[in-house]
Design a protein around this motif. Structure first.
Motif, PDB file in Angstrom:
ATOM      1  N   ILE A  20       2.328  47.493   2.522  1.00 53.58           N
ATOM      2  CA  ILE A  20       3.385  48.507   2.483  1.00 53.58           C
ATOM      3  C   ILE A  20       2.807  49.909   2.687  1.00 53.58           C
ATOM      4  O   ILE A  20       3.438  50.757   3.324  1.00 53.58           O
ATOM      5  CB  ILE A  20       4.144  48.413   1.138  1.00 53.58           C
ATOM      6  N   VAL A  21       1.610  50.156   2.149  1.00 51.96           N
ATOM      7  CA  VAL A  21       0.977  51.461   2.349  1.00 51.96           C
ATOM      8  C   VAL A  21       0.831  51.734   3.844  1.00 51.96           C
ATOM      9  O   VAL A  21       1.167  52.822   4.337  1.00 51.96           O
ATOM     10  CB  VAL A  21      -0.398  51.520   1.639  1.00 51.96           C
ATOM     11  N   GLU A  22       0.374  50.725   4.591  1.00 47.76           N
ATOM     12  CA  GLU A  22       0.208  50.903   6.045  1.00 47.76           C
ATOM     13  C   GLU A  22       1.555  51.151   6.723  1.00 47.76           C
ATOM     14  O   GLU A  22       1.678  52.001   7.595  1.00 47.76           O
ATOM     15  CB  GLU A  22      -0.459  49.667   6.654  1.00 47.76           C
ATOM     16  N   GLU A  23       2.574  50.395   6.292  1.00 50.77           N
ATOM     17  CA  GLU A  23       3.910  50.565   6.887  1.00 50.77           C
ATOM     18  C   GLU A  23       4.446  51.969   6.619  1.00 50.77           C
ATOM     19  O   GLU A  23       5.015  52.616   7.501  1.00 50.77           O
ATOM     20  CB  GLU A  23       4.868  49.503   6.305  1.00 50.77           C
ATOM     21  N   ILE A  24       4.269  52.450   5.374  1.00 46.14           N
ATOM     22  CA  ILE A  24       4.767  53.790   5.027  1.00 46.14           C
ATOM     23  C   ILE A  24       4.016  54.852   5.832  1.00 46.14           C
ATOM     24  O   ILE A  24       4.624  55.796   6.361  1.00 46.14           O
ATOM     25  CB  ILE A  24       4.614  54.050   3.500  1.00 46.14           C
ATOM     26  N   GLN A  25       2.704  54.688   5.963  1.00 44.78           N
ATOM     27  CA  GLN A  25       1.930  55.671   6.737  1.00 44.78           C
ATOM     28  C   GLN A  25       2.399  55.720   8.185  1.00 44.78           C
ATOM     29  O   GLN A  25       2.508  56.792   8.776  1.00 44.78           O
ATOM     30  CB  GLN A  25       0.434  55.342   6.655  1.00 44.78           C
ATOM     31  N   GLN A  26       2.706  54.562   8.772  1.00 45.72           N
ATOM     32  CA  GLN A  26       3.206  54.525  10.151  1.00 45.72           C
ATOM     33  C   GLN A  26       4.551  55.234  10.260  1.00 45.72           C
ATOM     34  O   GLN A  26       4.804  55.977  11.209  1.00 45.72           O
ATOM     35  CB  GLN A  26       3.330  53.075  10.633  1.00 45.72           C
TER      36      GLN A  26
END
Ligand SMILES: [Zn+2]
Length: 237
Positions: A20-26
């Motif tokens: 989710i961290v990666e998704e939010i950063q994107q």
């Protein structure tokens, strides 16, 4: 039931927090043109150590983390906290607020408890919300604000008074632990939106992005999960 099955049953859109961290950063980068090195993260989640045990905020943070939340993730720091947060955003940077309640998941007890590091037995999670739910089962009246100042329990009484307005729906629900968590999310989202509208014009950074969801605590040793509900920008008029 296995804890992963419990999560997918109650939070079908949740994912392990690392993903989710990666998704939010994107999303921040592509949907809102946020410079990932120059945003300040306002963390408006519960103060429970378990919420920070897998360092989701630290993995997400750009320039630093400002604590905005209190018990159960309500915005306890109020206008003063939000103004101070906004004033610390880097020049030409962005204010990003991560918010939402948390809930434990247990193969033994279902939702609302979890086994913590160094504990033989499970404890309540979120302790603030489960404490309020227990009180709702005993009485139809929340504590008064006058009593709160005398008892040195201001934050819990503040949260309690908000949630008692929904006591009937919570107690009638097939899953009161899930229901009180869902209602806590909606109330916190509304209050944070109100605070940002009231203070955001004075923030250094533009735009202001709110990232909300329900944080699911798993047993010690397993990655926590996050059910991302909203990632949006608050319009400032
Ligand atoms: Zn909590």
């Amino acid at each position: 039931m296995l804890w992963k099955n419990l999560i997918t049953q109650h939070f079908p859109d949740a994912w392990p927090s690392g993903q989710i961290v990666e998704e939010i950063q994107q999303k921040l980068k592509h949907d809102y043109q946020v410079d990932l090195q120059h945003f300040l993260l306002g963390d408006c989640r519960c103060i429970d150590d378990l919420v920070r045990s897998d360092q989701m905020a630290e993995r997400l943070a750009g320039a630093g983390i400002f604590s905005l939340g209190g018990l159960a993730g309500f915005p306890a720091t109020g206008k003063t906290g939000f103004l101070s947060f906004g004033d610390h955003v880097p020049d030409r940077g962005t204010a990003v607020i991560l918010y939402g309640p948390h809930i434990g998941v247990s193969e033994l007890n279902g939702l609302g408890t979890v086994r913590r590091f160094g504990h033989l037995n499970e404890t309540t999670c979120c302790g603030s919300l489960i404490g309020i739910l227990n009180r709702m089962q005993q009485t139809d009246q929340p504590r008064s604000t006058g009593k709160a100042s005398q008892s040195f329990d201001m934050q819990q009484v503040f949260v309690e008074r908000q949630l008692f307005k929904h006591r009937s729906a919570i107690l009638k629900s097939a899953n009161p632990v899930l229901e009180i968590t869902e209602i806590a999310y909606k109330l916190a989202r509304r209050q944070i939106s109100h605070l940002v509208k009231a203070t955001g014009k004075q923030f250094r950074g533009k735009p202001i992005v709110l990232v909300g969801g329900i944080y699911v605590n798993t047993k010690f040793g397993e990655e926590d999960w996050f059910d991302l509900r909203h990632c949006d920008q608050i319009p400032l008029r």
